[in-house]
Design a protein around this motif. Structure first.
Motif, PDB file in Angstrom:
ATOM      1  N   ASP A   1     -34.663  19.327 -15.323  1.00  0.00           N
ATOM      2  CA  ASP A   1     -34.341  20.011 -16.496  1.00  0.00           C
ATOM      3  C   ASP A   1     -35.437  20.863 -16.835  1.00  0.00           C
ATOM      4  OD1 ASP A   1     -32.095  18.615 -17.140  1.00  0.00           O
ATOM      5  OD2 ASP A   1     -33.303  16.961 -17.805  1.00  0.00           O
ATOM      6  N   ALA A   2     -35.136  22.259 -16.770  1.00  0.00           N
ATOM      7  CA  ALA A   2     -36.089  23.197 -16.866  1.00  0.00           C
ATOM      8  C   ALA A   2     -35.934  23.610 -18.567  1.00  0.00           C
ATOM      9  CB  ALA A   2     -35.645  24.636 -16.191  1.00  0.00           C
ATOM     10  N   TYR A   3     -37.222  23.673 -18.993  1.00  0.00           N
ATOM     11  CA  TYR A   3     -37.390  24.107 -20.557  1.00  0.00           C
ATOM     12  C   TYR A   3     -37.335  25.506 -20.717  1.00  0.00           C
ATOM     13  CZ  TYR A   3     -39.017  19.225 -21.494  1.00  0.00           C
ATOM     14  OH  TYR A   3     -38.969  17.904 -21.670  1.00  0.00           O
ATOM     15  N   GLY A   4     -37.122  26.320 -19.709  1.00  0.00           N
ATOM     16  CA  GLY A   4     -37.006  27.937 -20.069  1.00  0.00           C
ATOM     17  C   GLY A   4     -38.452  28.466 -20.620  1.00  0.00           C
ATOM     18  N   GLN A   5     -39.558  27.665 -20.259  1.00  0.00           N
ATOM     19  CA  GLN A   5     -40.561  28.204 -20.763  1.00  0.00           C
ATOM     20  C   GLN A   5     -41.677  27.857 -19.597  1.00  0.00           C
ATOM     21  OE1 GLN A   5     -41.977  26.023 -24.339  1.00  0.00           O
ATOM     22  NE2 GLN A   5     -40.857  27.314 -25.677  1.00  0.00           N
ATOM     23  N   SER A   6     -42.887  28.673 -19.613  1.00  0.00           N
ATOM     24  CA  SER A   6     -43.946  28.281 -18.970  1.00  0.00           C
ATOM     25  C   SER A   6     -45.344  28.040 -19.478  1.00  0.00           C
ATOM     26  CB  SER A   6     -44.273  29.503 -17.956  1.00  0.00           C
ATOM     27  OG  SER A   6     -43.355  29.722 -17.061  1.00  0.00           O
TER      28      SER A   6
ATOM     29  N   ASP B   1     -41.082  28.962 -31.538  1.00  0.00           N
ATOM     30  CA  ASP B   1     -40.679  29.425 -30.369  1.00  0.00           C
ATOM     31  C   ASP B   1     -41.499  29.094 -29.205  1.00  0.00           C
ATOM     32  OD1 ASP B   1     -42.346  31.273 -30.904  1.00  0.00           O
ATOM     33  OD2 ASP B   1     -40.941  32.961 -30.994  1.00  0.00           O
TER      34      ASP B   1
ATOM     35  N   SER C   1     -41.649  30.992 -23.768  1.00  0.00           N
ATOM     36  CA  SER C   1     -40.767  31.588 -22.869  1.00  0.00           C
ATOM     37  C   SER C   1     -40.876  32.998 -22.283  1.00  0.00           C
ATOM     38  CB  SER C   1     -39.382  31.743 -23.707  1.00  0.00           C
ATOM     39  OG  SER C   1     -39.524  32.259 -24.786  1.00  0.00           O
ATOM     40  N   ASP C   2     -42.046  33.612 -22.662  1.00  0.00           N
ATOM     41  CA  ASP C   2     -42.416  34.994 -22.226  1.00  0.00           C
ATOM     42  C   ASP C   2     -43.832  34.869 -21.641  1.00  0.00           C
ATOM     43  OD1 ASP C   2     -42.368  37.566 -21.732  1.00  0.00           O
ATOM     44  OD2 ASP C   2     -42.728  38.329 -23.699  1.00  0.00           O
TER      45      ASP C   2
ATOM     46  N   PRO D   1     -44.505  26.938 -14.429  1.00  0.00           N
ATOM     47  CA  PRO D   1     -43.085  26.533 -15.195  1.00  0.00           C
ATOM     48  C   PRO D   1     -42.893  25.004 -15.610  1.00  0.00           C
ATOM     49  CG  PRO D   1     -42.817  26.481 -12.895  1.00  0.00           C
ATOM     50  CD  PRO D   1     -44.211  26.980 -13.060  1.00  0.00           C
TER      51      PRO D   1
ATOM     52  N   ARG E   1     -41.101  21.742 -16.605  1.00  0.00           N
ATOM     53  CA  ARG E   1     -39.704  21.242 -16.362  1.00  0.00           C
ATOM     54  C   ARG E   1     -39.870  19.758 -16.445  1.00  0.00           C
ATOM     55  NH1 ARG E   1     -39.598  22.309  -9.986  1.00  0.00           N
ATOM     56  NH2 ARG E   1     -41.661  21.807 -10.258  1.00  0.00           N
TER      57      ARG E   1
ATOM     58  N   ASN F   1     -38.460  23.461 -31.366  1.00  0.00           N
ATOM     59  CA  ASN F   1     -37.969  24.772 -30.737  1.00  0.00           C
ATOM     60  C   ASN F   1     -36.300  24.932 -31.116  1.00  0.00           C
ATOM     61  OD1 ASN F   1     -39.228  26.663 -28.983  1.00  0.00           O
ATOM     62  ND2 ASN F   1     -37.747  26.142 -27.462  1.00  0.00           N
TER      63      ASN F   1
END
Length: 384
Positions: free
Chosen positions: A179-184, A207, A227-228, A265, A267, A349
């Motif tokens: 499951d990727a969190y969409g963040q690094s 965020d 996320s950015d 990343p 996860r 979040n």
């Protein structure tokens, strides 16, 4: 003695795999450690490592028992946690709430690894470096590992401690839910103008999650889950230092970068099982968690400690029932930490849910006002 036959082979010479091999060094088992690239520590004193870990008291004791705890001069100490929500919520708890000296110690990856590998060099563990594994075959009685240089190693148990992208896990046919969190997580270290007071600081911004971890001296390690990540990586060292100091309200004054920024990343990895025929997974190969609680490597060290205790006098270290016993013994601690970190991430979040911001921030503040809960938080922090 057949130089290709082992009782236990550990694939992966990072912190978890190397600590397991060292913990088994005095057992009656013949132990091999397979690592593609033998670590090199000749420049250990040069600069600072951007990869740091918050080592809990129980895992400090584990490494001390192995005589592999690094020197104090490079360690930071977390005596207190200060956590801020995105709308005024705040909680602080300290090691003293649980009658302890510290919640954790901040240690650099390369210094921890050097301490373990220096002890391995003095041990009976056979280090097999310089060749990648290319094939794995198992039968009910043994596992067979083929290396890129043509060697074939036989063993009664093969341990996969080869990280989140585990080759062993794939070869053993253990499917994993990712499951990727969409963040690094963006990491970097800084000199700070004011003393950090041995306090770990964390901000949930709505965020992203920003953490400052106290290093030795007037230094902090930053972990910014965002996320950015490209926006941070694109900054110059000076621009990043200004941005990170401002994001924490300049609590420690001006910052000066002492390592380049790097990103990885985020996860959550949950294999369908952590054991297979003659195979067991440890550390990130078996599980990953969101870094907001800093517990990933602590879970891995406890995997190693538990498995070493189980295997030390085992007649057959790869016995299926023994491996199942290990998997069951670790399941609750791992799942509890994964669910707790995942729940906190999603709570802080979450967007677009009426009243959620008020709920999470009020809950954070109220928790901090209830002494028994604060004591339990401190005990939980030092218990892994």
């Amino acid at each position: 003695m057949n130089d290709t036959q082992f009782d236990i082979i550990v694939v992966g010479g990072g912190l978890v795999g190397a600590s397991l091999a060292l913990a088994l060094a005095e057992s009656r088992q013949r132990v091999g450690l397979v690592e593609a690239h033998e670590p090199e520590f000749s420049h250990l004193d040069e600069g600072w490592d951007a990869r740091l870990y918050a080592i809990s008291p129980v895992n400090r004791r584990f490494l001390e028992r192995l005589d592999a705890w690094p020197g104090e001069e490079r360690l930071g100490t977390i005596e207190e946690m200060d956590v801020a929500g995105d709308a005024g919520g705040r909680i602080r708890f300290a090691a003293s709430d649980a009658g302890a000296q510290a919640l954790a110690w901040i240690a650099e990856n390369r210094w921890l690894l050097a301490s373990i590998w220096q002890r391995l060099a003095e041990s009976q563990v056979e280090r097999i470096c310089g060749a990648l594994p290319t094939a794995l075959m198992t039968t009910p009685s043994r596992a067979e590992l083929t290396l890129a240089d043509g060697r074939v190693l036989g063993t009664r148990l093969l341990v996969g401690a080869d990280g989140a992208n585990s080759w062993v896990r794939a070869q053993a046919g253990l499917a994993a839910r990712i499951d990727a969190y969409g963040q690094s997580g963006v990491v970097a270290n800084f000199e700070c103008e004011r003393p950090h007071g041995n306090i770990a600081r964390q901000w949930f911004t709505g965020d992203s999650i920003l953490a400052w971890l106290p290093m030795a001296g007037n230094r902090v390690s930053m972990v910014w889950s965002t996320s950015d990540p490209e926006a941070l990586l694109a900054l110059s060292a000076e621009e990043l230092a200004v941005k990170v100091a401002a994001a924490g309200g300049h609590e420690l004054g001006r910052f000066t970068a002492i390592t380049p920024a790097a990103a990885f990343p985020l996860r959550m990895i949950r294999p369908e099982a952590t054991v297979a025929e003659r195979v067991v997974l440890l550390g990130d190969a078996a599980h990953t968690v969101h870094p907001l609680a800093g517990q990933g490597v602590n879970l891995g060290f406890q995997d190693a400690a538990a498995l070493a205790d189980l295997l030390r006098n085992a007649a057959d270290p790869g016995d299926w029932m023994l491996l199942r016993r290990h998997a069951r013994s670790r399941l609750e601690a791992v799942r509890t930490m994964q669910l707790a970190c995942d729940g906190l991430f999603r709570l802080f979040n979450g967007k677009g849910v009426p009243g959620l911001s008020w709920l999470r921030n009020t809950g954070l503040t109220m928790t901090g006002r209830i002494a028994p809960i604060k004591r339990q938080l401190a005990r939980h922090a030092i218990g892994f």
